[in-house]
Motif scaffolding. Structure first.
Motif, mmCIF file in Angstrom:
data_model
loop_
_atom_site.group_PDB
_atom_site.id
_atom_site.type_symbol
_atom_site.label_atom_id
_atom_site.label_comp_id
_atom_site.label_asym_id
_atom_site.label_seq_id
_atom_site.Cartn_x
_atom_site.Cartn_y
_atom_site.Cartn_z
ATOM 1 N N ASN A 1 6.806 -25.878 3.128
ATOM 2 C CA ASN A 1 5.535 -26.455 2.674
ATOM 3 C C ASN A 1 5.797 -27.847 2.089
ATOM 4 O OD1 ASN A 1 2.829 -26.722 2.015
ATOM 5 N ND2 ASN A 1 3.033 -25.634 0.077
ATOM 6 N N VAL A 2 6.150 -28.772 2.967
ATOM 7 C CA VAL A 2 6.490 -30.133 2.554
ATOM 8 C C VAL A 2 5.817 -31.137 3.482
ATOM 9 C CG1 VAL A 2 8.719 -29.492 1.541
ATOM 10 C CG2 VAL A 2 8.601 -30.109 3.966
ATOM 11 N N ALA A 3 5.823 -32.390 3.074
ATOM 12 C CA ALA A 3 5.268 -33.459 3.906
ATOM 13 C C ALA A 3 6.151 -33.663 5.137
ATOM 14 C CB ALA A 3 5.173 -34.750 3.103
ATOM 15 N N PRO A 4 5.599 -34.195 6.233
ATOM 16 C CA PRO A 4 6.395 -34.428 7.452
ATOM 17 C C PRO A 4 7.638 -35.284 7.205
ATOM 18 C CG PRO A 4 4.059 -34.674 7.928
ATOM 19 C CD PRO A 4 4.168 -34.504 6.437
ATOM 20 N N SER A 5 7.520 -36.283 6.332
ATOM 21 C CA SER A 5 8.683 -37.134 6.043
ATOM 22 C C SER A 5 9.772 -36.337 5.337
ATOM 23 C CB SER A 5 8.269 -38.327 5.176
ATOM 24 O OG SER A 5 7.661 -37.892 3.972
ATOM 25 N N SER A 6 9.368 -35.414 4.447
ATOM 26 C CA SER A 6 10.343 -34.566 3.751
ATOM 27 C C SER A 6 10.998 -33.592 4.726
ATOM 28 C CB SER A 6 9.671 -33.796 2.621
ATOM 29 O OG SER A 6 9.154 -34.678 1.645
ATOM 30 N N ARG A 7 10.218 -33.082 5.678
ATOM 31 C CA ARG A 7 10.782 -32.173 6.681
ATOM 32 C C ARG A 7 11.874 -32.881 7.486
ATOM 33 N NH1 ARG A 7 6.453 -30.467 8.463
ATOM 34 N NH2 ARG A 7 6.382 -28.438 7.436
ATOM 35 N N LYS A 8 11.671 -34.161 7.752
ATOM 36 C CA LYS A 8 12.691 -34.957 8.447
ATOM 37 C C LYS A 8 13.977 -35.015 7.630
ATOM 38 C CE LYS A 8 10.245 -38.239 11.432
ATOM 39 N NZ LYS A 8 9.980 -39.683 11.642
ATOM 40 N N ASN A 9 13.837 -35.189 6.314
ATOM 41 C CA ASN A 9 15.011 -35.251 5.439
ATOM 42 C C ASN A 9 15.771 -33.927 5.451
ATOM 43 O OD1 ASN A 9 14.363 -37.863 4.711
ATOM 44 N ND2 ASN A 9 13.217 -37.258 2.891
ATOM 45 N N TYR A 10 15.026 -32.807 5.389
ATOM 46 C CA TYR A 10 15.668 -31.491 5.441
ATOM 47 C C TYR A 10 16.414 -31.310 6.756
ATOM 48 C CZ TYR A 10 13.375 -29.723 1.204
ATOM 49 O OH TYR A 10 12.988 -29.511 -0.087
ATOM 50 N N ARG A 11 15.786 -31.755 7.833
ATOM 51 C CA ARG A 11 16.421 -31.626 9.142
ATOM 52 C C ARG A 11 17.694 -32.479 9.210
ATOM 53 N NH1 ARG A 11 13.751 -32.660 15.143
ATOM 54 N NH2 ARG A 11 15.715 -32.600 16.274
ATOM 55 N N SER A 12 17.650 -33.682 8.658
ATOM 56 C CA SER A 12 18.817 -34.572 8.688
ATOM 57 C C SER A 12 19.996 -33.961 7.944
ATOM 58 C CB SER A 12 18.454 -35.925 8.070
ATOM 59 O OG SER A 12 17.468 -36.586 8.827
ATOM 60 N N LYS A 13 19.716 -33.324 6.795
ATOM 61 C CA LYS A 13 20.793 -32.693 6.031
ATOM 62 C C LYS A 13 21.419 -31.543 6.808
ATOM 63 C CE LYS A 13 20.785 -35.120 2.243
ATOM 64 N NZ LYS A 13 21.940 -35.938 1.840
ATOM 65 N N LEU A 14 20.566 -30.717 7.437
ATOM 66 C CA LEU A 14 21.087 -29.609 8.223
ATOM 67 C C LEU A 14 21.877 -30.110 9.425
ATOM 68 C CD1 LEU A 14 18.139 -27.032 8.245
ATOM 69 C CD2 LEU A 14 20.250 -26.964 6.911
ATOM 70 N N ASN A 15 21.447 -31.212 9.991
ATOM 71 C CA ASN A 15 22.166 -31.801 11.117
ATOM 72 C C ASN A 15 23.579 -32.207 10.701
ATOM 73 O OD1 ASN A 15 22.180 -32.634 13.860
ATOM 74 N ND2 ASN A 15 22.010 -34.755 13.197
ATOM 75 N N LEU A 16 23.699 -32.809 9.521
ATOM 76 C CA LEU A 16 25.018 -33.203 8.999
ATOM 77 C C LEU A 16 25.885 -31.976 8.740
ATOM 78 C CD1 LEU A 16 23.957 -35.985 6.462
ATOM 79 C CD2 LEU A 16 25.210 -36.331 8.586
ATOM 80 N N PHE A 17 25.268 -30.937 8.186
ATOM 81 C CA PHE A 17 26.007 -29.712 7.868
ATOM 82 C C PHE A 17 26.550 -29.049 9.135
ATOM 83 C CE2 PHE A 17 25.320 -25.010 7.665
ATOM 84 C CZ PHE A 17 26.523 -24.702 7.049
ATOM 85 N N PHE A 18 25.701 -28.870 10.147
ATOM 86 C CA PHE A 18 26.134 -28.186 11.361
ATOM 87 C C PHE A 18 27.109 -29.042 12.174
ATOM 88 C CE2 PHE A 18 22.409 -25.452 10.609
ATOM 89 C CZ PHE A 18 23.010 -24.215 10.784
ATOM 90 N N GLN A 19 26.995 -30.350 12.077
ATOM 91 C CA GLN A 19 27.970 -31.214 12.735
ATOM 92 C C GLN A 19 29.351 -31.022 12.108
ATOM 93 O OE1 GLN A 19 27.482 -33.447 15.508
ATOM 94 N NE2 GLN A 19 29.670 -33.088 15.368
ATOM 95 N N PHE A 20 29.362 -30.889 10.780
ATOM 96 C CA PHE A 20 30.609 -30.603 10.059
ATOM 97 C C PHE A 20 31.195 -29.271 10.531
ATOM 98 C CE2 PHE A 20 32.336 -28.067 6.536
ATOM 99 C CZ PHE A 20 33.457 -28.806 6.196
ATOM 100 N N CYS A 21 30.340 -28.249 10.663
ATOM 101 C CA CYS A 21 30.794 -26.928 11.101
ATOM 102 C C CYS A 21 31.390 -26.979 12.517
ATOM 103 C CB CYS A 21 29.639 -25.932 11.065
ATOM 104 S SG CYS A 21 29.059 -25.559 9.394
ATOM 105 N N GLU A 22 30.767 -27.773 13.376
ATOM 106 C CA GLU A 22 31.295 -27.930 14.732
ATOM 107 C C GLU A 22 32.645 -28.636 14.720
ATOM 108 O OE1 GLU A 22 30.205 -30.404 18.780
ATOM 109 O OE2 GLU A 22 28.534 -29.643 17.579
ATOM 110 N N ASP A 23 32.736 -29.705 13.932
ATOM 111 C CA ASP A 23 33.997 -30.459 13.849
ATOM 112 C C ASP A 23 35.132 -29.607 13.295
ATOM 113 O OD1 ASP A 23 32.656 -32.631 14.825
ATOM 114 O OD2 ASP A 23 32.380 -33.606 12.871
ATOM 115 N N GLU A 24 34.792 -28.702 12.376
ATOM 116 C CA GLU A 24 35.815 -27.852 11.754
ATOM 117 C C GLU A 24 36.161 -26.635 12.599
ATOM 118 O OE1 GLU A 24 37.563 -28.305 8.667
ATOM 119 O OE2 GLU A 24 36.840 -30.289 9.212
#
Length: 417
Positions: free
Chosen positions: A131-154
């Motif tokens: 339940n967040v603004a579209p711009s905030s949803r983008k921020n949440y997605r960006s953080k998860l993208n960084l996290f899963f990229q780390f998981c793939e690299d590791e």
């Protein structure tokens, strides 16, 4: 040391059980390092080395298989903790705090899940249900993208599920557009608001209420004038101010997780945010006004009569009570962050260079001015454009350019005044 058939062997120490120690090198794909395993032997003949090789290769398989098993059983919570450790120290403190804040809900929902069982649909549903603004949803997605990229690299997962997450494109509604465009106050509007605040303060029934309203009024004027982030102003301490030179040094901000009775500061989000600002005369007057009413033992500047720190929610609620002064504006514009938008526009009206606006505001570059804070069109900016373009034609374009220079000179004089 000697090498034979890809194996290395050394004479064992005198205290050792065997005469020789045989080593086999291997590459650890997840640690990204070359490592080795060893075993003892009383001989280094070809037959002895051939017998040692299967034992060493089995050791390597056991190590890598155990590592793979451990990583496959990793939970989302465990993987996030590894990511937090990786990010801690490699990014700014404020950014690392955002890492934790923006994945807290995600961790609470999926923390006990095995990481490898998390699929794109799970993540998409999670993001869409926020339940967040579209711009905030983008921020949440960006953080998860960084996290899963780390998981793939590791090597925790074969491929990041974020590659296949597709969110519907948000189309801005008319109401959202109006809300975005209305989020600022002109100098004339701010003058009306401050006058109304003074009048209401003087009508207070008790001295404490009167003083508190004056403190809020002075703080709001300071925010409008200086244009910094409200967390930077609320975290401002007298040790950050050089009254003699007329400069404040912004290196910390209020920790929003601390309380108004026990406020704490934390580093700014990025290194670009750390800056010194030369104060205008009125800003110094406001800071001295608070200094004259300073309570012993409290080094924070913007406090109430009871020595509690002013808070963003308190200022926002106070601003909304003055909606009747400017009834044509949206109620959503009566928030402290509108002061930051307003300050940028005042500087633009005065012709201040964007690089100077960026330096004073603590941004990394001018993108935030063009994408967010500078997108508003004030009456003065419109009037300037109309004045310049009124008589424009190809033939008299030289005169138009002279008119622009004259306007810039007048704006420069106004800014210096």
């Amino acid at each position: 040391m000697a090498t034979k058939d890809g194996l290395r062997y050394y004479p064992e120490k005198a205290s050792g059980t065997y005469k020789y120690r045989i080593y086999l090198g291997y590459y650890h794909p997840y640690e990204g390092l070359w490592k080795s395993v060893s075993c003892g032997s009383n001989s280094v003949t070809k037959g002895a080395l051939n017998a040692a090789r299967p034992k060493l290769e089995q050791k390597v398989r056991r190590i890598l298989d155990g590592f793979n098993k451990k990583k496959k059983e990793l939970t989302v919570s465990e993987a996030l903790n590894e990511w937090y450790k990786f990010r801690d120290g490699s990014v700014a403190v404020g950014t690392h705090t955002d890492d934790i804040d923006n994945t807290r809900v995600f961790k609470s929902i999926f923390g006990k899940w095995q990481l490898v069982k998390l699929e794109k649909d799970h993540i998409k549903d999670y993001l869409m249900n926020l339940n967040v603004a579209p711009s905030s949803r983008k921020n949440y997605r960006s953080k998860l993208n960084l996290f899963f990229q780390f998981c793939e690299d590791e090597g925790y997962i074969k491929e990041s599920p974020m590659y296949r997450v597709r969110l519907p494109r948000h189309k801005e509604t008319l109401a959202e557009k109006q809300k975005r465009e209305d989020k600022y106050f002109t100098v004339d509007e701010m003058r009306l608001l401050l006058d109304a605040m003074e009048e209401r303060a003087e009508r207070s029934t008790t001295e404490t209420a009167k003083n508190n309203k004056w403190r809020r009024r002075m703080f709001i004027e300071f925010q409008f004038s200086i244009g910094d982030r409200i967390s930077e102003s609320l975290g401002l301490r007298y040790q950050d101010i050089d009254f003699q030179q007329g400069v404040i040094y912004l290196k910390t901000q209020l920790d929003v997780n601390s309380s108004v009775t026990n406020p704490k500061v934390k580093p700014l989000k990025t290194t670009q945010s750390e800056r010194s600002i030369v104060l205008k005369k009125r800003e110094i007057e406001i800071l001295l006004w608070f200094w004259e009413r300073k309570h012993d033992g409290n080094d924070f500047v913007f406090v109430q009569e009871n020595d509690h720190l002013l808070s963003q929610s308190l200022i926002n609620d106070y601003l909304k009570t003055f909606h009747d002064v400017l009834p044509y504006k949206l109620i959503t514009s009566f928030v402290s962050h509108a002061m930051r938008h307003s300050n940028v526009l005042v500087q633009k009206e005065l012709g201040v260079d964007e690089q100077i606006i960026v330096a004073r505001g603590g941004w990394a570059d001018t993108q935030m001015i063009s994408r967010v804070y500078g997108r508003h069109v004030t009456p003065i900016l419109l009037e300037k454009a109309d004045h310049v373009l009124k008589d424009f034609s190809v033939r008299n374009s030289q005169k138009i350019h002279e008119k622009i220079r004259n306007i810039e000179e007048l704006s420069g004089e106004a800014a210096r005044a």
